[in-house]
Design a protein around this motif. Structure first.
Motif, short mmCIF file in Angstrom:
data_model
loop_
_atom_site.label_atom_id
_atom_site.label_comp_id
_atom_site.label_asym_id
_atom_site.label_seq_id
_atom_site.Cartn_x
_atom_site.Cartn_y
_atom_site.Cartn_z
N LEU C 237 -23.62 97.23 -1.06
CA LEU C 237 -22.63 97.70 -2.03
C LEU C 237 -23.14 98.77 -2.98
O LEU C 237 -22.35 99.55 -3.50
CB LEU C 237 -22.11 96.50 -2.84
CG LEU C 237 -21.35 95.44 -2.06
CD1 LEU C 237 -20.98 94.28 -2.99
CD2 LEU C 237 -20.11 96.00 -1.40
N VAL C 238 -24.45 98.79 -3.23
CA VAL C 238 -24.92 99.69 -4.28
C VAL C 238 -24.62 101.15 -3.97
O VAL C 238 -24.57 101.57 -2.82
CB VAL C 238 -26.44 99.55 -4.55
CG1 VAL C 238 -26.74 98.22 -5.23
CG2 VAL C 238 -27.25 99.73 -3.28
N SER C 239 -24.43 101.91 -5.02
CA SER C 239 -24.17 103.34 -4.91
C SER C 239 -25.41 104.05 -4.39
O SER C 239 -26.53 103.70 -4.76
CB SER C 239 -23.82 103.91 -6.28
OG SER C 239 -22.76 103.19 -6.87
N GLY D 263 -22.68 99.98 -8.35
CA GLY D 263 -21.99 99.92 -7.07
C GLY D 263 -21.64 98.52 -6.66
O GLY D 263 -20.72 98.31 -5.87
N ALA D 264 -22.34 97.54 -7.20
CA ALA D 264 -22.08 96.15 -6.79
C ALA D 264 -20.67 95.72 -7.17
O ALA D 264 -20.05 94.92 -6.47
CB ALA D 264 -23.11 95.21 -7.40
N ILE D 265 -20.18 96.24 -8.29
CA ILE D 265 -18.78 95.98 -8.63
C ILE D 265 -18.13 97.26 -9.12
O ILE D 265 -18.77 98.12 -9.71
CB ILE D 265 -18.60 94.83 -9.65
CG1 ILE D 265 -19.36 95.09 -10.95
CG2 ILE D 265 -19.03 93.51 -9.06
CD1 ILE D 265 -19.10 94.00 -11.99
N GLU D 266 -16.87 97.34 -8.80
CA GLU D 266 -16.12 98.53 -9.17
C GLU D 266 -14.77 98.10 -9.71
O GLU D 266 -14.25 97.06 -9.35
CB GLU D 266 -15.89 99.42 -7.94
CG GLU D 266 -17.17 99.94 -7.33
CD GLU D 266 -16.93 100.88 -6.16
OE1 GLU D 266 -17.62 101.88 -6.07
OE2 GLU D 266 -16.03 100.58 -5.34
N GLY D 270 -7.60 104.53 -14.17
CA GLY D 270 -6.86 105.77 -14.00
C GLY D 270 -6.67 106.13 -12.55
O GLY D 270 -6.65 107.31 -12.20
N GLY D 271 -6.55 105.12 -11.71
CA GLY D 271 -6.21 105.36 -10.33
C GLY D 271 -7.36 105.55 -9.38
O GLY D 271 -7.17 105.64 -8.18
N HIS D 272 -8.59 105.64 -9.87
CA HIS D 272 -9.69 105.68 -8.92
C HIS D 272 -10.76 104.66 -9.31
O HIS D 272 -10.83 104.22 -10.44
CB HIS D 272 -10.27 107.09 -8.75
CG HIS D 272 -10.79 107.67 -10.00
ND1 HIS D 272 -9.97 108.10 -11.04
CD2 HIS D 272 -12.06 107.91 -10.41
CE1 HIS D 272 -10.72 108.57 -12.01
NE2 HIS D 272 -11.98 108.45 -11.67
N LEU D 273 -11.56 104.30 -8.32
CA LEU D 273 -12.57 103.27 -8.53
C LEU D 273 -13.79 103.84 -9.23
O LEU D 273 -14.30 104.90 -8.83
CB LEU D 273 -13.01 102.68 -7.18
CG LEU D 273 -12.01 101.75 -6.51
CD1 LEU D 273 -12.48 101.40 -5.12
CD2 LEU D 273 -11.80 100.50 -7.34
N VAL D 274 -14.27 103.15 -10.23
CA VAL D 274 -15.52 103.55 -10.87
C VAL D 274 -16.43 102.33 -10.92
O VAL D 274 -15.96 101.21 -11.07
CB VAL D 274 -15.29 104.08 -12.30
CG1 VAL D 274 -14.52 105.38 -12.27
CG2 VAL D 274 -14.56 103.05 -13.15
N PRO D 275 -17.74 102.54 -10.76
CA PRO D 275 -18.65 101.40 -10.83
C PRO D 275 -18.67 100.81 -12.25
O PRO D 275 -18.61 101.55 -13.23
CB PRO D 275 -20.03 102.01 -10.49
CG PRO D 275 -19.75 103.33 -9.88
CD PRO D 275 -18.45 103.79 -10.45
#
Lengths: 331, 331, 331, 331
Positions: C237-239, D263-266, D270-275
């Motif tokens: 999962l990590v970026s 990255g492990a959670i997102e 505003g409509g897009h995924l951010v970590p």
């Protein structure tokens, strides 16, 4: 320590509920019939008196047909007294003004007098629910779950008063109160009847080892929160029944899945450990009222069609078919 | 996708095993009787021929009494073909020297000719197990679990050859092979039928919300590893049965706990999703050989007492009692 | 009880690995430098002698620069001796023909002489790995994980011989052997960095209580299988890091997530319980070889740039920076 | 999405708390110093005005030293604004009578004026907490956790009013409100730092595969309930620190264990995924007031000793040490 659920409505419109009695063996229980004109008297002195309008079939305890822990009336309303330990359940003090009703009276009272959840809400609002000992040696703490064809409610005894709350998921187990369980469901979203797809990592293909991985993370222990989550999860996934027969059988299959093998859990009672078991299950057809039960010691399931019951005369009790075995077959 | 287990020996010495067939509906199955002198012919051309010594009752597929997926012989030996998907199962190529035996022949072969696990080990060592399609459209991968009153073994088809391995826990499900599951059990030690004791933290008492928390961490999903762990855990905890009747009923209660409500899991077959269900359960008394079964569409459990069966004449098949309902009761 | 992993390659091509030493405190360890022309002598009498070609930096135990439990060479190959308890690790008996090599020699041997995984495979094939006690009071069972920029392998000591196996996921912890863990990953497919979407049931909206529910079912305990699963899941999962700096920092963040607070786990040693802790972490840049470490008693992380090291002269040891605190700030 | 905890008191009496800011990157934050005589003005027009008595160091957002999301005063009281999403947080409407205080003012208000939890309770009772947008584009829902050397409380904004509740476990994460989490802890009793003992089944010895199995069933996902359970569990088990230095380092190790690798959670913003990441951690010594922090982009931890701070003059802000790397070492 008990559960109840209501299945999604079948294709033909049938609504079926079910319940398990998870408890140590030994509470005297009989199949009870309350006549349609039953004259009820609450256990507390100077308590509620009522005249019923609807016949009821259910489970009476301690030799009393009107002390029901489970029941179904001719209008398709069911009531289920489930244990609520842990100090959550707080009964009212008796007030002696004719509104006192014991927790053991509650199911007979609402099933005898109510044809809908709205009527149950109104009936409960008129009484003062106190606790009594039906013969167990202590005052059993409970909450009372009620289903009809349109919905489900929970009657809970909070420290600050009796609450009748909607039960949108149609599931109940035991402690704590319903709102906690509903919040807890938020931790178990996203389950699936399908296993997740295979993934390739570093050239290695990782595939599910079989079906059923879509339920990963669902707990199998027997605490009330775990059973609530597991039951809710299964209800979301099960196939819709086509008709009454399929719905009743599906309800029994769900009861199976929650059957507690003797020894798997034990609790301390009076200083020694006793197994807590699934003493009996009931399956309740709310549409064409039928009340079915199965005992721990008998694999057969018996059903009473309420349309065939004589709801006149006095309240009566019948021994449960507690023992039995497999059916012999010649080949 | 199938399981089998053997209960701890009852107080009276009775040993009972059980099995569930978890599969999509539709594989043609009948109750089969193989005579004590059955003349067996393996499916592969030029394969094994054998003459049986023991009568067998079990589940025959695709209209063949000798293609057993489950069965019990008069000596108290049982055999259970369980699915083994995921590429683990690797059959041998036929060699045509009279030792070829198809996986579908295996249960009839060992049950007809073996009175003990040692005899099974020896019998399997003499044959070359190949795969055949009994009518499913593909060659079903399996492993074969065998119980007798003294122990359990697994017959597995590894890439480097057939292995007969001891099964000290008497439990099996599906992929992967048994040794992986046995190691996995090490991750689930320390369970208890009792909930953990209350703890006081900062003046707050934290108590278990009910019984059953001693099984926390046991998975409820339906993958083969999860079912193996849950089944093993329950077997460690269940109360010892007193006698044959109790043991058979306990085995059925355990089967109940693994009953898969239709819809809870689905698998892709031929491009569309179909529910995988517990099509049937069998309960097998190995001490006084009795073979009982229950179908998904019928809550009743039927039992054949092997001592009452006529094991002469040709092999025969009987339709399964697939449909039924609750038993009507008058109150 | 130790882990190692390799990050996905950064956007700029940098490959970074890491390792934690999870053990009771007290094994004497120093930072070691082995010269590029190190003349190695295996611990067993009459064992392997070798002359190195590559300089190495790593962790030497018991005062020996060539008994490495962790290390990195100038060619970007890293080796990590991880504990393998539970009876899995089976060393060879010494043969005395010049091929004997102790497990404590293994890392210095492969890092001194190998510039790629293929060379490691070949080198291991030429030696007979025996076990020796470096001063612990017993022969420590291990497996040895090796990373380079292109892949990862595990050197395992099975009862039937030493095996060098591919490690396609680039993760290792402890017992059992790698193939078991790889199969176990199949039970943890389908995780997601996103929480599952909200669901509406009976008019009630159930929403995730926060981010991170997509990892439901991943275990947090500290057994080797649980840490393997959790580490693998995070790596999926990590970026992706942009460059060497980000990759090294990301590796340290992953080490953080596996840091074991003292007291969280304990093990019995010599009859009393001692905490098992994360004694140190190492972060290894395989592309521009840099070896960094952080001690349990010092929050600062120190790095050695291998291009700046004098790899001539004798092997040498340096005390680890074991104690330290926060950096004072004036505001 | 944030946590805070307070360690068990060290042997020398030192009490240390900590907090993590788990959020998407990007909220402008600086290290803030509020003078001991700070003249506070609440964000709502016509709101509370106050004159502080105690100097404060903490994290100010959006360029405001008095909009603290985290802070510690010279009396050893700490305050932590943690996110409370999901519709739980309900601010009051402003009343304009001089009692209005925004959620962004709350930490500066209580830390500037209160030397104990009792004073915090009294101070909160005098104000009307409303919500304001500090510049995020929405009104952030929060709850505010307060620790001192003697205990912990939570300030929660319920639909029916602000509640200040005792926090006997000294732990907080995010939604839902504290009472739900405390009940949830009852599902995770009986953990142990030791693995369960080996069991022998059918002659097979099953042993834990390593240390740490005593925490089986503790969840590793990142939902607020899971992090609360995991944090509480670790706090029960960690070894008591000897002194201030050990306690501060132990707190940092616990923060490590909850570090979220990017990255492990997102989450969807505003409509897009951010970590969502652990943007920073703070470690707060409440006994000899010291405020330490560590940024995601810099492995070094910086500490401000409050006894060395000039708490006169105007409020001031200092840039956080956001970037850094490992410390170079010569060998």
């Amino acid at each position: 320590m008990c559960m109840t659920f209501k299945l999604p409505t079948a294709v033909d419109g049938t609504v079926v509920a079910a319940r398990s009695m998870e408890f140590p063996m030994g509470m005297p229980t009989q199949l009870a019939v309350l006549p349609a004109d039953f004259a009820g008297t609450a256990a507390p002195a100077g308590g509620v008196s009522w005249t019923a309008r609807y016949g009821v079939v259910g489970m009476g305890i301690f030799g009393r047909a009107d002390w029901l822990v489970d029941g179904l009336n001719t209008e398709g309303v069911s009531a289920h007294a489930l244990y609520m330990p842990g100090g959550y359940c707080t009964y009212r003090d008796p007030v002696g003004d004719g509104t006192d009703l014991a927790q053991v009276d509650l199911a007979a009272f609402v099933l005898g007098t109510c044809a809908s959840l709205d009527e149950v809400r109104a009936a409960v609002a008129r009484v003062n629910v106190v606790g009594t000992d039906p013969g167990m040696g202590f005052v059993p703490p409970v909450h009372c779950l009620v289903h009809d064809r349109t919905g489900s409610i929970a009657i809970e005894f909070h420290p600050d008063g009796t609450r009748v709350v909607d039960n949108p998921v149609g599931v109940a187990t035991n402690a704590p109160f319903l709102d906690w369980h509903l919040t807890n469901l938020c931790n178990f979203l996203g389950v699936s009847a399908e296993s997740p797809p295979a993934e390739v990592v570093g050239g290695l293909t990782l595939s599910a080892l079989g079906q059923g991985e879509g339920l990963r993370g669902i707990p199998a222990d027997y605490t009330p929160p775990a059973r609530f989550v597991r039951l809710f999860t299964m209800l979301r996934l099960v196939s819709q029944a086509q008709d009454a027969h399929e719905a009743e059988q599906l309800a029994l299959h769900l009861c199976n899945a929650f059957d507690i093998p003797p020894g798997a859990i034990e609790e301390s009672m009076g200083g020694h450990l006793v197994p807590e078991v699934t003493v009996w299950d009931s399956v309740l057809n709310l549409s064409t009222p039928r009340y079915a039960y199965r005992m721990i010691g008998n694999p057969e399931t018996y059903v009473v069609d309420l349309s065939s019951v004589d709801f006149t005369g006095p309240a009566r009790l019948q021994e449960l078919r507690s023992t039995g075995g497999f059916t012999s077959l010649t080949v």
